[in-house]
Design a protein around this motif. Structure first.
Motif: not given
Length: 440
Positions: A274, A278, A397, A401-402, A404-405, A411, A414, A417
């Protein structure tokens, strides 16, 4: 504090065990090829998409597909190690990477993805073979050093690939640029062909001592082992069916350690992939860095892993306890998301700290497996369970994470997370390390 266990029955005898520098050299030359083939396309994604018409999902598969295959093909790797031995599996690994690298650099999009899949299967074989080789050929007190060299070499290979591929592509095109890394794979293949032949010659000249030549060995669990008779297979205790056995079948303590290490590696792999995916975008969005600056800063996350990889053996020797390096790396891991949340302006410091944590965390987990496994079959099956769980989480993940963003518009989610994942590493790793050291 338990004393160091004697070498277990399936370790090579002192007469047959190869010199440690040659073992480390073999591990390093293999490890250089276990991540670089995956990283190479990321440096030239734009040209690849323009030339092959790959969409964003297809481009993501160039890195995501091998990680998914790591999880799915692990039972195959375990079965082949038991059947053919780790040296043959390493040769299959390097041959597969070489073939996949060549295939990937030719043809349209589907050929590029097919070559990527071949590389993923091949690297899975190497992922499982290395812990078996370390457990068998490396003295107990040098296990962390060998695992550190393994982890560091993977990160060095990744960094060399990132630094060289893009400039090379400008000169000769992306196809030749990613195909050029086959030279490194060919060097590794030549080394292991020579090394395997030398090991066979040594085994023929000096057969293993029989059961009357040495007293029974004591495993890390305090279990007495009967030495392997001359000429017997080091993995002869493995089931003949070819199915992947449960971790440490018949040894509940080992099985529990593997479960805890699986939790730890899920946190380790999830946080690593992750962050790797990112962090450049996060730095660009949150700090306004240009693409070059954010990429350079994110590269510190990879480079600093070398410090962590070799820091774990030092901490293990000085502290005389497996839990100390796990605790240190766990704290450093947790600092990364907390630092980016609370003081993002110090992003360079947090990138370095997180890099040390990810390199050291990997080393700590696989050092414990090599120390507590009694047989080659245990080392292979335990490593397989840990890697299957970890790489499945690593597949999920980065897109999570993407998402969630995208849904939160920032951010914070993420990074939370990543924080949860680092806590998983710390908790699972500490419990496993303490259990591994506890006297029977």
């Amino acid at each position: 504090m338990p004393t160091a266990p004697k070498e277990s029955a399936t370790n090579r005898s002192p007469a047959l065990r190869p010199a440690l520098p040659w073992v480390i050299a073999g591990i390093v030359v293999l490890a250089l090829n276990l991540r670089a083939p995956i990283i190479a396309p990321t440096a030239v994604l734009g040209p690849i998409q323009a030339d092959t018409s790959l969409n964003a999902v297809g481009a993501g598969l160039l890195t995501g597909l091998p990680v998914l295959i790591f999880a799915l093909a692990t039972p195959l790797a375990t079965r082949w190690i038991r059947r053919f031995g780790p040296e043959v599996v390493v040769l299959l690994c390097l041959s597969g990477v070489l073939a996949g690298t060549v295939i990937r650099s030719t043809g349209p999009a589907w050929v590029v993805l097919a070559g990527t899949a071949v590389i993923g299967v091949a690297i899975t074989l190497g992922n499982i073979a290395v812990p078996v080789i370390i457990r068998r050929d490396v003295p107990w007190r040098q296990v962390s050093l060998a695992t550190g060299a393994y982890s560091a070499a993977m990160n060095v290979g990744s960094m060399l690939t990132l630094l060289v591929t893009a400039p090379l592509a400008e000169a000769v095109g992306w196809r030749w640029a990613i195909a050029a890394w086959a030279v490194l794979t060919a060097i590794g293949l030549v080394y292991w062909l020579w090394w395997s032949r030398r090991l066979r010659t040594r085994a023929t000249a000096a057969p293993e001592p029989g059961p009357t030549d040495a007293p029974p060995a004591t495993s890390a669990d305090g279990v007495r082992d009967t030495p392997t008779p001359a000429g017997a297979s080091a993995t002869s205790s493995a089931p003949a069916t070819g199915a992947v056995p449960g971790p440490g079948a018949g040894r509940p303590r080992f099985r529990l350690i593997i479960v805890l290490l699986t939790v730890a590696f899920c946190g380790q792999s999830g946080a690593y992939y992750a962050t790797t995916t990112w962090l450049p975008t996060l730095l660009s969005d949150a700090m306004g860095l240009a693409a070059g600056a954010s990429g350079a800063t994110a590269s510190l996350f990879q480079v600093a892993a070398i410090v962590g990889a070799f820091g774990v053996p030092v901490l293990t020797l000085r502290a005389r306890g497996l839990w100390v390096p796990v605790a240190v790396m766990g704290v450093l891991w947790i600092i990364l998301p907390l630092g980016l949340l609370l003081a993002p302006e110090a992003y360079v410091l947090w990138s370095i700290i997180g890099g040390i944590a990810q390199g050291g965390g990997f080393t700590a987990i696989f050092s414990i497996i090599a120390r507590v496994a009694v047989t080659d079959a245990e080392a292979a099956s335990g490593s397989a369970w840990v890697q299957t769980g970890g790489y499945l989480v690593a597949t999920i993940t980065p897109p999570l994470a993407g998402w969630l963003n995208a849904t939160s518009g920032g951010w914070t989610a993420p990074l939370l997370l990543v924080l949860v994942l680092t806590v998983m590493f710390c908790t699972g790793g500490l419990l496993a390390a303490r259990l591994a050291q506890r006297p029977s």
